[in-house]
Enzyme design. Structure first.
Site, PDB file in Angstrom:
ATOM      1  N   TYR A  68       2.036   4.554  16.332  1.00  0.00           N
ATOM      2  CA  TYR A  68       0.782   4.020  15.871  1.00  0.00           C
ATOM      3  C   TYR A  68      -0.155   5.017  16.065  1.00  0.00           C
ATOM      4  O   TYR A  68      -0.872   5.193  15.350  1.00  0.00           O
ATOM      5  CB  TYR A  68       0.914   2.795  16.635  1.00  0.00           C
ATOM      6  CG  TYR A  68      -0.230   1.874  16.264  1.00  0.00           C
ATOM      7  CD1 TYR A  68      -0.454   1.223  15.049  1.00  0.00           C
ATOM      8  CD2 TYR A  68      -1.392   1.822  16.954  1.00  0.00           C
ATOM      9  CE1 TYR A  68      -1.513   0.649  14.725  1.00  0.00           C
ATOM     10  CE2 TYR A  68      -2.652   1.105  16.745  1.00  0.00           C
ATOM     11  CZ  TYR A  68      -2.717   0.458  15.556  1.00  0.00           C
ATOM     12  OH  TYR A  68      -3.780  -0.225  15.311  1.00  0.00           O
ATOM     13  N   VAL A  90       0.852  -1.226   0.021  1.00  0.00           N
ATOM     14  CA  VAL A  90       0.111   0.171   0.143  1.00  0.00           C
ATOM     15  C   VAL A  90       0.799   1.220  -0.009  1.00  0.00           C
ATOM     16  O   VAL A  90       0.226   2.592  -0.273  1.00  0.00           O
ATOM     17  CB  VAL A  90      -1.133   0.067   1.019  1.00  0.00           C
ATOM     18  CG1 VAL A  90      -1.985  -0.964   0.965  1.00  0.00           C
ATOM     19  CG2 VAL A  90      -0.419  -0.045   2.434  1.00  0.00           C
TER      20      VAL A  90
HETATM   21  P1  NAP Z   1      -2.750  -8.419  10.331  1.00  0.00           P
HETATM   22  O1  NAP Z   1      -3.522  -9.842  11.080  1.00  0.00           O
HETATM   23  O2  NAP Z   1      -1.339  -8.191  10.897  1.00  0.00           O
HETATM   24  O3  NAP Z   1      -3.109  -8.147   9.059  1.00  0.00           O
HETATM   25  C1  NAP Z   1      -2.752  -7.060   8.378  1.00  0.00           C
HETATM   26  C2  NAP Z   1      -2.423  -7.442   6.964  1.00  0.00           C
HETATM   27  O4  NAP Z   1      -1.827  -6.416   6.193  1.00  0.00           O
HETATM   28  C3  NAP Z   1      -1.170  -8.612   6.781  1.00  0.00           C
HETATM   29  O5  NAP Z   1      -1.472  -9.619   6.073  1.00  0.00           O
HETATM   30  C4  NAP Z   1      -0.176  -7.855   6.472  1.00  0.00           C
HETATM   31  O6  NAP Z   1       0.924  -8.646   6.000  1.00  0.00           O
HETATM   32  C5  NAP Z   1      -0.578  -6.735   5.795  1.00  0.00           C
HETATM   33  N1  NAP Z   1       0.112  -5.923   5.314  1.00  0.00           N
HETATM   34  C6  NAP Z   1       1.454  -5.262   6.331  1.00  0.00           C
HETATM   35  N2  NAP Z   1       2.133  -4.312   5.625  1.00  0.00           N
HETATM   36  C7  NAP Z   1       1.419  -4.086   4.258  1.00  0.00           C
HETATM   37  C8  NAP Z   1       1.536  -3.355   3.266  1.00  0.00           C
HETATM   38  N3  NAP Z   1       2.606  -2.289   3.243  1.00  0.00           N
HETATM   39  N4  NAP Z   1       0.812  -3.320   2.024  1.00  0.00           N
HETATM   40  C9  NAP Z   1      -0.251  -4.045   2.226  1.00  0.00           C
HETATM   41  N5  NAP Z   1      -0.314  -5.160   2.991  1.00  0.00           N
HETATM   42  C10 NAP Z   1       0.403  -5.094   4.192  1.00  0.00           C
HETATM   43  O7  NAP Z   1      -3.592  -7.123  11.194  1.00  0.00           O
HETATM   44  P2  NAP Z   1      -5.094  -6.745  12.002  1.00  0.00           P
HETATM   45  O8  NAP Z   1      -5.086  -7.142  13.489  1.00  0.00           O
HETATM   46  O9  NAP Z   1      -6.200  -7.629  11.120  1.00  0.00           O
HETATM   47  O10 NAP Z   1      -5.337  -5.265  11.462  1.00  0.00           O
HETATM   48  C11 NAP Z   1      -5.899  -4.951  10.529  1.00  0.00           C
HETATM   49  C12 NAP Z   1      -6.153  -3.311  10.790  1.00  0.00           C
HETATM   50  O11 NAP Z   1      -6.753  -2.994  11.954  1.00  0.00           O
HETATM   51  C13 NAP Z   1      -4.655  -2.583  10.819  1.00  0.00           C
HETATM   52  O12 NAP Z   1      -4.686  -1.176  10.105  1.00  0.00           O
HETATM   53  C14 NAP Z   1      -4.422  -2.352  12.037  1.00  0.00           C
HETATM   54  O13 NAP Z   1      -3.772  -1.143  12.794  1.00  0.00           O
HETATM   55  C15 NAP Z   1      -5.857  -2.197  12.644  1.00  0.00           C
HETATM   56  N6  NAP Z   1      -6.245  -2.473  14.165  1.00  0.00           N
HETATM   57  C16 NAP Z   1      -6.009  -3.811  14.688  1.00  0.00           C
HETATM   58  C17 NAP Z   1      -6.318  -4.030  16.098  1.00  0.00           C
HETATM   59  C18 NAP Z   1      -6.131  -5.264  16.783  1.00  0.00           C
HETATM   60  O14 NAP Z   1      -6.424  -5.388  17.894  1.00  0.00           O
HETATM   61  N7  NAP Z   1      -5.926  -6.242  15.938  1.00  0.00           N
HETATM   62  C19 NAP Z   1      -6.808  -2.679  16.782  1.00  0.00           C
HETATM   63  C20 NAP Z   1      -7.218  -1.613  16.149  1.00  0.00           C
HETATM   64  C21 NAP Z   1      -6.663  -1.363  14.805  1.00  0.00           C
HETATM   65  P3  NAP Z   1       2.060  -9.146   6.907  1.00  0.00           P
HETATM   66  O15 NAP Z   1       1.481 -10.148   7.725  1.00  0.00           O
HETATM   67  O16 NAP Z   1       3.079 -10.014   5.668  1.00  0.00           O
HETATM   68  O17 NAP Z   1       2.910  -8.046   7.146  1.00  0.00           O
END
Ligand code: NAP
Length: 249
Positions: free
Chosen positions: A154, A63
């Site tokens: 973050y 991205v």
């Molecule tokens: P996740 O399981 O780590 O999934 C995120 C995905 O994005 C992974 O497949 C990752 O690939 C990919 N990614 C990382 N860098 C990227 C890039 N430069 N371009 C394209 N894809 C990329 O995370 P999640 O917990 O589902 O989080 C999703 C969103 O929710 C994020 O924006 C996060 O900040 C937000 N969020 C999460 C939480 C929580 O509690 N989990 C809370 C608040 C907000 P890799 O695994 O190969 O890096």
């Protein structure tokens, strides 16, 4: 079906909330363009969608790369002919005390968490204008609403996502383009599980949630679905916490 005939691009769809959103959107009739930096992961999500008779394609996509965004939207136009929905979900979490953060930590977090959203939005808007409107859902965090200890870069990047959302909502409302943000709280995904499910910390997170449990990726996806769908036709510029009541305290 709540998204029948819609074309949706979802970033970071290889894991966690992006994966859950891709699967839910496909179940609701959307053609899902699932993108992720991890091609193997996103291809496996798309295979699972197709196995359930859903329509989806996978694209490797960083991205932070303008070239990659151009490739994604060229493919969307060639294969689907239009764009209705963009979910800017890809993000990284950097848990590092403020004073220890380097410029590189700051820049990397910003590049993925906010520059990625900016680029995706810049490319989506002209396509949505051609289509007489669309819906953009940006995944921020409760850290944009309350601050989060030990994660300054973050928190700041997710605050920027919240503000960009409102700016774009105001700028493109008359083009019938809706832009909203979702603010997940403590959601168990591959990103967060090492902390949230750790026996030493789990109770700490549970104590902050008003409801009995930590959240699931599917519960966030359900909120994203609502904002993306026509059911939310008069909703733009809002910030929707999906946090089990963390920010209500
Ligand atoms: P996740 O399981 O780590 O999934 C995120 C995905 O994005 C992974 O497949 C990752 O690939 C990919 N990614 C990382 N860098 C990227 C890039 N430069 N371009 C394209 N894809 C990329 O995370 P999640 O917990 O589902 O989080 C999703 C969103 O929710 C994020 O924006 C996060 O900040 C937000 N969020 C999460 C939480 C929580 O509690 N989990 C809370 C608040 C907000 P890799 O695994 O190969 O890096």
């Amino acid at each position: 079906m709540r998204l029948k005939g819609k074309v949706a691009v979802i970033t970071g769809a290889g894991s966690g909330m992006g994966e859950a959103t891709a699967k839910l959107f496909a179940k609701e009739g959307a053609t899902v363009v699932a993108t992720d930096i991890n091609l193997e992961a996103v291809t496996s999500v798309v295979e699972a969608i197709r196995a359930q008779d859903g329509e989806a394609l996978s694209i490797q996509h960083d991205v932070t790369s303008r070239t990659d965004w151009e490739k994604v939207y060229a493919e969307v136009q060639a294969t689907c002919g239009k764009l209705d929905i963009l979910v800017n979900n890809a993000g990284i979490a950097l848990a590092k005390p403020f004073l220890q953060q380097t410029e590189d930590d700051w820049a990397r977090t910003y590049r993925i968490n906010i520059d990625g959203v900016m680029l995706g939005t810049q490319y989506a808007i002209p396509l949505m204008e051609k289509n007489s409107g669309g819906s953009i859902v940006n995944i921020s965090s409760i850290s944009a609403l309350t601050g989060m200890a030990g994660a300054g870069a973050y928190t700041a990047s997710k605050g920027a996502v919240r503000s960009l959302t409102k700016a774009a909502a105001v700028d493109y409302g008359k083009q019938n383009i809706r832009v909203n943000s979702v603010h997940p709280g403590y959601i168990v995904t591959p990103m967060s599980a090492p902390h949230m499910e750790h026996p030493d910390y789990k109770q700490h997170f549970l104590n902050q949630v008003a409801l009995p449990n930590l959240g699931t990726a599917h519960e966030v996806a359900a909120a994203v679905l609502f904002l993306a769908s026509d059911e939310a036709n008069h909703i733009t510029g809002i910030e929707l916490p999906v946090d089990g009541g963390v920010t209500a305290k």
